[in-house]
Enzyme design. Structure first.
Site, PDB file in Angstrom:
ATOM      1  N   ARG A  46       0.876  -1.024  -0.082  1.00  0.00           N
ATOM      2  CA  ARG A  46       0.058   0.015   0.034  1.00  0.00           C
ATOM      3  C   ARG A  46       0.936   1.318   0.032  1.00  0.00           C
ATOM      4  O   ARG A  46       0.981   1.865  -0.983  1.00  0.00           O
ATOM      5  CB  ARG A  46      -0.885   0.136   1.158  1.00  0.00           C
ATOM      6  CG  ARG A  46      -2.108   1.074   0.986  1.00  0.00           C
ATOM      7  CD  ARG A  46      -1.700   2.479   1.349  1.00  0.00           C
ATOM      8  NE  ARG A  46      -1.219   2.353   2.914  1.00  0.00           N
ATOM      9  CZ  ARG A  46      -0.823   3.695   3.356  1.00  0.00           C
ATOM     10  NH1 ARG A  46      -0.853   4.836   2.586  1.00  0.00           N
ATOM     11  NH2 ARG A  46      -0.340   3.608   4.471  1.00  0.00           N
ATOM     12  N   HIS A  96       6.834   4.741  12.220  1.00  0.00           N
ATOM     13  CA  HIS A  96       6.764   4.650  10.713  1.00  0.00           C
ATOM     14  C   HIS A  96       7.708   5.864  10.226  1.00  0.00           C
ATOM     15  O   HIS A  96       7.445   6.828   9.949  1.00  0.00           O
ATOM     16  CB  HIS A  96       5.174   5.047  10.076  1.00  0.00           C
ATOM     17  CG  HIS A  96       5.171   4.938   8.677  1.00  0.00           C
ATOM     18  ND1 HIS A  96       4.386   3.902   8.157  1.00  0.00           N
ATOM     19  CD2 HIS A  96       5.406   5.580   7.763  1.00  0.00           C
ATOM     20  CE1 HIS A  96       4.267   4.120   6.874  1.00  0.00           C
ATOM     21  NE2 HIS A  96       4.954   5.202   6.526  1.00  0.00           N
ATOM     22  N   HIS A 131      10.406   7.095   7.309  1.00  0.00           N
ATOM     23  CA  HIS A 131      10.922   7.074   5.951  1.00  0.00           C
ATOM     24  C   HIS A 131      12.425   7.188   6.153  1.00  0.00           C
ATOM     25  O   HIS A 131      12.978   7.771   7.006  1.00  0.00           O
ATOM     26  CB  HIS A 131      10.059   8.016   5.223  1.00  0.00           C
ATOM     27  CG  HIS A 131       8.780   7.772   4.921  1.00  0.00           C
ATOM     28  ND1 HIS A 131       8.517   7.908   3.392  1.00  0.00           N
ATOM     29  CD2 HIS A 131       7.764   7.513   5.430  1.00  0.00           C
ATOM     30  CE1 HIS A 131       7.125   7.336   3.330  1.00  0.00           C
ATOM     31  NE2 HIS A 131       6.961   7.204   4.540  1.00  0.00           N
ATOM     32  N   CYS A 177       5.749   9.685  -0.530  1.00  0.00           N
ATOM     33  CA  CYS A 177       4.467  10.368  -0.252  1.00  0.00           C
ATOM     34  C   CYS A 177       4.170  11.167  -1.467  1.00  0.00           C
ATOM     35  O   CYS A 177       5.090  12.109  -1.447  1.00  0.00           O
ATOM     36  CB  CYS A 177       4.634  10.905   1.128  1.00  0.00           C
ATOM     37  SG  CYS A 177       2.945  11.629   1.509  1.00  0.00           S
TER      38      CYS A 177
END
Length: 387
Positions: free
Chosen positions: A51, A258, A260, A291
């Site tokens: 996703r 989470h 990056h 993103c």
């Protein structure tokens, strides 16, 4: 174009691969570990590649390829997989076809699947396909194995407006009935908070904003809140400072990281969060991601890199050159448990999906493992068969 040339045969190949893999999967895979007081060193990894990893691709990915990715990840031992999202294809065309993806994936033991639902419409679409079939055909395939939804908001109004065209408070108002209905339908609800360190539109983020939004998500029923360093600007110091503030009002045990890897600090940030008490982290196979609303942000931290950082020392083997009188050395070994994840197979998946997308994997650990295997194969080839 790469995708159409493999889409037609993808489902056939997937089925034959799974038939072979499932035989060994059902008999040889270890039992699923779980976070508990009896195993405080278990680290749950949520695989978000299908996703969050694919949503920033320049072209939509055919559903059969997404389904193959998900099934391969389950076979290799990933026990928590975010399979897609029910967002408008007008805004995120890469996530079109999630219903088809869910129809193609297989149910694996002890594996949980979740999908992102941004609003009531997204949840309605999911609940429709989760409803038991009323078809008289007794051989109809059962509903997909989705047991969890994820909802998301931001720590800044600027990012929230760019992402969902509404303020943070407006976003939370929209999400509350979505969470309530999902819970009433028997689904678990997980919350995401974006831009917890810096925002691409408003700069440094006040940790108190992250604290307040996280608290609101917990109060509306989220069993877990994932804190997203969306820009990948976080450092160990800034992550710790943010967590210290959030922990004033939210139990550390329900927080997830989470991170990056834009600046190469994601793994270091995970280690900092582990020391702080977090035991759940999102990661993306092959370092896929980015993103669409955060210009310049690169992919999520690679799942292979996280697994290696937590357990890679177990691959070293025995000491090759004994010290002094040969007395055994007391070597330190990682205490972390990530469950039945097969790191070598995970690296292969990262290489495969990156190749499908027309590039190399960005996982450092994945590249190293694959290169080491290639060297070993070349060495054996040169040596030839032993008589």
């Amino acid at each position: 174009m790469l995708y159409p040339s493999i889409t037609s045969s993808c489902t056939r190949i997937l089925r034959s691969t799974l038939k072979t893999s499932l035989k060994s999967f059902s008999t040889s895979q270890p039992t699923l570990s779980s976070t508990s007081s009896s195993n405080p060193n278990f680290v749950k990894i949520v695989e978000v590649g299908p996703r969050d990893g694919l949503q920033n691709e320049p072209k939509p990915i055919p559903p059969p390829i997404k389904a193959e990715l998900i099934n391969r990840l389950a076979i290799t031992g990933m026990r928590n997989i975010e399979a897609g999202s029910f967002v408008s294809p007008k805004w995120v065309p890469q996530m079109a076809g999630t219903a088809e993806v869910l129809a193609l994936i297989d149910s694996f033991p002890n594996t949980g699947y979740s999908v992102l639902v941004p609003n009531q419409k997204g949840l309605d679409d999911l609940l429709e396909i989760l409803s038991p079939s009323t078809s008289p055909n007794s051989h109809a395939k059962p509903p997909p194995p989705v047991t969890e939804v994820a909802i998301f908001t931001s720590a800044t109004d600027a990012f929230s407006f760019a992402n969902t065209n509404v303020s943070v408070s407006g976003s939370l108002e929209r999400l509350a009935p979505v969470a309530r209905r999902a819970l009433d339908a028997g689904l678990k609800v997980r919350g995401y908070v974006s831009v917890v360190v810096t925002c691409p539109f408003s700069g440094r983020v006040d940790p108190r904003r992250v604290r307040d939004v996280s608290r609101e998500l917990v109060q509306m029923g989220c069993y877990e809140v994932s804190l997203g360093d969306t820009t990948g600007a976080g450092t160990p110091a800034s992550i710790r400072g943010m967590l210290e503030e959030v922990a004033k009002e939210v139990d550390v045990g329900i927080l997830a990281g989470h991170f990056h890897d834009t600046n190469g600090t994601a793994t270091a940030n995970i280690m900092t969060a582990l020391d702080f008490g977090l035991r759940t982290f999102d990661a993306s196979v092959g370092g896929l991601g980015g993103c669409p609303y955060s210009p310049g942000a690169t992919g999520n931290v690679a799942t292979e890199d996280v697994v290696y950082a937590l357990t890679g020392d177990r691959l070293f083997g025995d000491i090759g050159e004994p010290y002094g009188n040969g007395e055994p050395s007391k070597t330190a070994q990682s205490r972390w448990d990530v469950g039945p994840i097969d790191l070598a197979r995970l690296a292969e998946i990262g290489e495969w999906i990156s190749g499908v997308l027309g590039r190399e994997t960005t996982s450092r650990a994945g590249k190293a493992l694959l290169a080491r295997r290639k060297r070993e194969e070349e060495r054996k080839r040169k040596e030839g068969p032993k008589l």
